[in-house]
Enzyme design. Structure first.
Site, PDB file in Angstrom:
ATOM      1  N   ALA A  52      29.087 116.437   1.811  1.00 57.32           N
ATOM      2  CA  ALA A  52      29.362 117.671   1.071  1.00 57.32           C
ATOM      3  C   ALA A  52      30.863 117.925   0.904  1.00 57.32           C
ATOM      4  O   ALA A  52      31.292 118.433  -0.140  1.00 57.32           O
ATOM      5  CB  ALA A  52      28.701 118.852   1.787  1.00 57.32           C
ATOM      6  N   CYS A 109      15.113 150.101  16.095  1.00 60.10           N
ATOM      7  CA  CYS A 109      15.454 150.974  14.956  1.00 60.10           C
ATOM      8  C   CYS A 109      16.060 150.223  13.773  1.00 60.10           C
ATOM      9  O   CYS A 109      16.300 150.820  12.727  1.00 60.10           O
ATOM     10  CB  CYS A 109      16.399 152.098  15.404  1.00 60.10           C
ATOM     11  N   HIS A 129      18.696 133.840   6.356  1.00 66.90           N
ATOM     12  CA  HIS A 129      18.185 133.636   7.722  1.00 66.90           C
ATOM     13  C   HIS A 129      19.003 134.398   8.755  1.00 66.90           C
ATOM     14  O   HIS A 129      18.942 134.071   9.942  1.00 66.90           O
ATOM     15  CB  HIS A 129      18.142 132.146   8.056  1.00 66.90           C
ATOM     16  N   LEU A 161      23.700 114.307   1.558  1.00 68.47           N
ATOM     17  CA  LEU A 161      24.256 113.053   2.083  1.00 68.47           C
ATOM     18  C   LEU A 161      23.464 111.866   1.531  1.00 68.47           C
ATOM     19  O   LEU A 161      24.040 110.887   1.054  1.00 68.47           O
ATOM     20  CB  LEU A 161      24.167 113.092   3.620  1.00 68.47           C
ATOM     21  N   CYS A 175      20.508 154.003  18.584  1.00 68.02           N
ATOM     22  CA  CYS A 175      19.376 154.762  19.156  1.00 68.02           C
ATOM     23  C   CYS A 175      19.353 154.711  20.682  1.00 68.02           C
ATOM     24  O   CYS A 175      18.571 155.434  21.303  1.00 68.02           O
ATOM     25  CB  CYS A 175      18.048 154.276  18.591  1.00 68.02           C
TER      26      CYS A 175
HETATM   27  P1  NAD Z   1      18.196 120.393   7.854  1.00 62.24           P
HETATM   28  O1  NAD Z   1      18.846 119.932   9.127  1.00 62.24           O
HETATM   29  O2  NAD Z   1      16.705 120.383   7.814  1.00 62.24           O
HETATM   30  O3  NAD Z   1      18.722 119.454   6.707  1.00 62.24           O
HETATM   31  C1  NAD Z   1      20.067 119.148   6.611  1.00 62.24           C
HETATM   32  C2  NAD Z   1      20.254 118.317   5.383  1.00 62.24           C
HETATM   33  O4  NAD Z   1      21.637 118.124   5.214  1.00 62.24           O
HETATM   34  C3  NAD Z   1      19.597 116.939   5.455  1.00 62.24           C
HETATM   35  O5  NAD Z   1      18.846 116.728   4.273  1.00 62.24           O
HETATM   36  C4  NAD Z   1      20.777 115.977   5.545  1.00 62.24           C
HETATM   37  O6  NAD Z   1      20.564 114.771   4.841  1.00 62.24           O
HETATM   38  C5  NAD Z   1      21.885 116.781   4.895  1.00 62.24           C
HETATM   39  N1  NAD Z   1      23.220 116.461   5.374  1.00 62.24           N
HETATM   40  C6  NAD Z   1      23.609 116.109   6.622  1.00 62.24           C
HETATM   41  N2  NAD Z   1      24.935 115.932   6.669  1.00 62.24           N
HETATM   42  C7  NAD Z   1      25.401 116.189   5.423  1.00 62.24           C
HETATM   43  C8  NAD Z   1      26.681 116.172   4.819  1.00 62.24           C
HETATM   44  N3  NAD Z   1      27.789 115.860   5.532  1.00 62.24           N
HETATM   45  N4  NAD Z   1      26.811 116.478   3.503  1.00 62.24           N
HETATM   46  C9  NAD Z   1      25.698 116.779   2.758  1.00 62.24           C
HETATM   47  N5  NAD Z   1      24.462 116.810   3.281  1.00 62.24           N
HETATM   48  C10 NAD Z   1      24.313 116.523   4.588  1.00 62.24           C
HETATM   49  O7  NAD Z   1      18.794 121.821   7.488  1.00 62.24           O
HETATM   50  P2  NAD Z   1      18.225 122.940   6.549  1.00 62.24           P
HETATM   51  O8  NAD Z   1      17.530 122.357   5.387  1.00 62.24           O
HETATM   52  O9  NAD Z   1      19.321 123.908   6.369  1.00 62.24           O
HETATM   53  O10 NAD Z   1      17.137 123.549   7.523  1.00 62.24           O
HETATM   54  C11 NAD Z   1      16.859 124.778   7.446  1.00 62.24           C
HETATM   55  C12 NAD Z   1      17.085 125.512   8.787  1.00 62.24           C
HETATM   56  O11 NAD Z   1      18.132 125.050   9.620  1.00 62.24           O
HETATM   57  C13 NAD Z   1      17.494 126.872   8.467  1.00 62.24           C
HETATM   58  O12 NAD Z   1      16.586 127.748   9.066  1.00 62.24           O
HETATM   59  C14 NAD Z   1      18.866 127.100   9.057  1.00 62.24           C
HETATM   60  O13 NAD Z   1      18.991 128.432   9.436  1.00 62.24           O
HETATM   61  C15 NAD Z   1      18.858 126.153  10.173  1.00 62.24           C
HETATM   62  N6  NAD Z   1      20.153 125.673  10.650  1.00 62.24           N
HETATM   63  C16 NAD Z   1      21.353 126.267  10.339  1.00 62.24           C
HETATM   64  C17 NAD Z   1      22.559 125.744  10.840  1.00 62.24           C
HETATM   65  C18 NAD Z   1      23.875 126.434  10.532  1.00 62.24           C
HETATM   66  O14 NAD Z   1      23.933 127.665  10.513  1.00 62.24           O
HETATM   67  N7  NAD Z   1      24.951 125.665  10.275  1.00 62.24           N
HETATM   68  C19 NAD Z   1      22.537 124.600  11.615  1.00 62.24           C
HETATM   69  C20 NAD Z   1      21.281 124.022  11.918  1.00 62.24           C
HETATM   70  C21 NAD Z   1      20.107 124.545  11.431  1.00 62.24           C
END
Ligand code: NAD
Length: 239
Positions: free
Chosen positions: A224, A124, A113, A206, A143
């Site tokens: 995590a 470009c 992403h 989680l 560019c």
């Molecule tokens: P999501 O928010 O939809 O899901 C997060 C998941 O993580 C949930 O299922 C939740 O239960 C779990 N979770 C929360 N705290 C946790 C912990 N301490 N340990 C383990 N699990 C935990 O996120 P997603 O599925 O990554 O959604 C996808 C989109 O979110 C992507 O497009 C991504 O780019 C974007 N995103 C990225 C970031 C980042 O770069 N850190 C932050 C927010 C959203």
């Protein structure tokens, strides 16, 4: 009795990470109740249409996320996956744009992403280090055209590196989804591709996601920062 030390060769492993991996580093997740996105409608900040309509708002949103990512620190889950990434046969894919896996020392992370520390020229395709505050009028260093945008895959756009990802999934023997809600496709479908080639599948979250029981062979619940280091130790032995 099995000798102490690294377990048997774990085979080809594909790991997909999501926002939950970085939650304990203080970066809000996407869909959780207190998530960053609760305060911003997706349509206002994370689509190409939003950027066309109000580029200043979108750029401000990503400037804030860039600042938050820059002050965040990798947590033990990032460190454990970084260690795993140096093991043969491991592919590490992240949906996160925060670059915390890279800063933990991970090798060859696939940023499907995009990444918050990168700018992209919409004219470009040139990429460069993002400034703290981005403006569409910033000229592209290659560019010269004023077509700067965040190097982020917005909703409705094609994720990066899909060929490489599909190739890795086609050879997977173990697939792990870590801290991802399984709501955003195509990433949410990776588990099904891995299963279709006979890979064992595990979810670390989680709390187990709603369809974890149907789609994953194993489910490991907990933060995590605790579950991932233990899981990695189980795969390749302790550091
Ligand atoms: P999501 O928010 O939809 O899901 C997060 C998941 O993580 C949930 O299922 C939740 O239960 C779990 N979770 C929360 N705290 C946790 C912990 N301490 N340990 C383990 N699990 C935990 O996120 P997603 O599925 O990554 O959604 C996808 C989109 O979110 C992507 O497009 C991504 O780019 C974007 N995103 C990225 C970031 C980042 O770069 N850190 C932050 C927010 C959203």
């Amino acid at each position: 009795m099995r000798p102490a030390g690294p377990p048997d060769q774990p085979g080809r492993i594909v790991v997909l990470t999501g926002a939950g991996l970085s939650a304990e580093s203080g970066i809000p997740t996407f869909r959780d109740g207190d998530g960053l996105w609760e305060r911003h409608r997706i349509e206002d900040v994370a689509t190409p249409e939003a950027f066309d309509r109000d580029p200043a708002l979108v750029l401000r949103f990503y400037d804030m996320r860039r600042a938050a990512a820059a002050t965040a620190r990798p947590n033990p889950a990032h460190a454990a996956l970084a260690r795993l990434s140096h093991h043969p046969g491991v592919t590490l894919i992240t949906q996160n744009i925060d670059t915390l896996l890279d800063r933990a020392g991970a090798r060859d992370v696939i940023h499907m992403h995009g990444r918050i520390d990168s700018a992209l020229c919409a004219a470009c395709g040139h990429r460069w280090t993002a400034p703290a505050a981005m403006a569409t009028s910033d000229p592209c260093p290659a560019c010269g055209r004023p077509a700067t945008r965040p190097d982020i895959v917005w909703f409705g756009e094609m994720p990066y590196h899909m060929d490489r990802i599909e190739q890795a999934l086609a050879g997977a023997q173990l697939f792990a989804a870590i801290g991802t809600s399984g709501q955003v496709y195509p990433a949410a479908g990776f588990v099904d591709l891995a299963r279709s080639v006979g890979a064992r599948t595990v979810e670390l979250n989680l709390v187990p996601t709603d369809d974890a029981r149907d789609r994953f062979d194993d489910s490991i619940a907990g933060p995590a920062g605790e579950t991932v280091p233990a899981w990695v130790d189980g795969l390749i032995g302790p550091a």
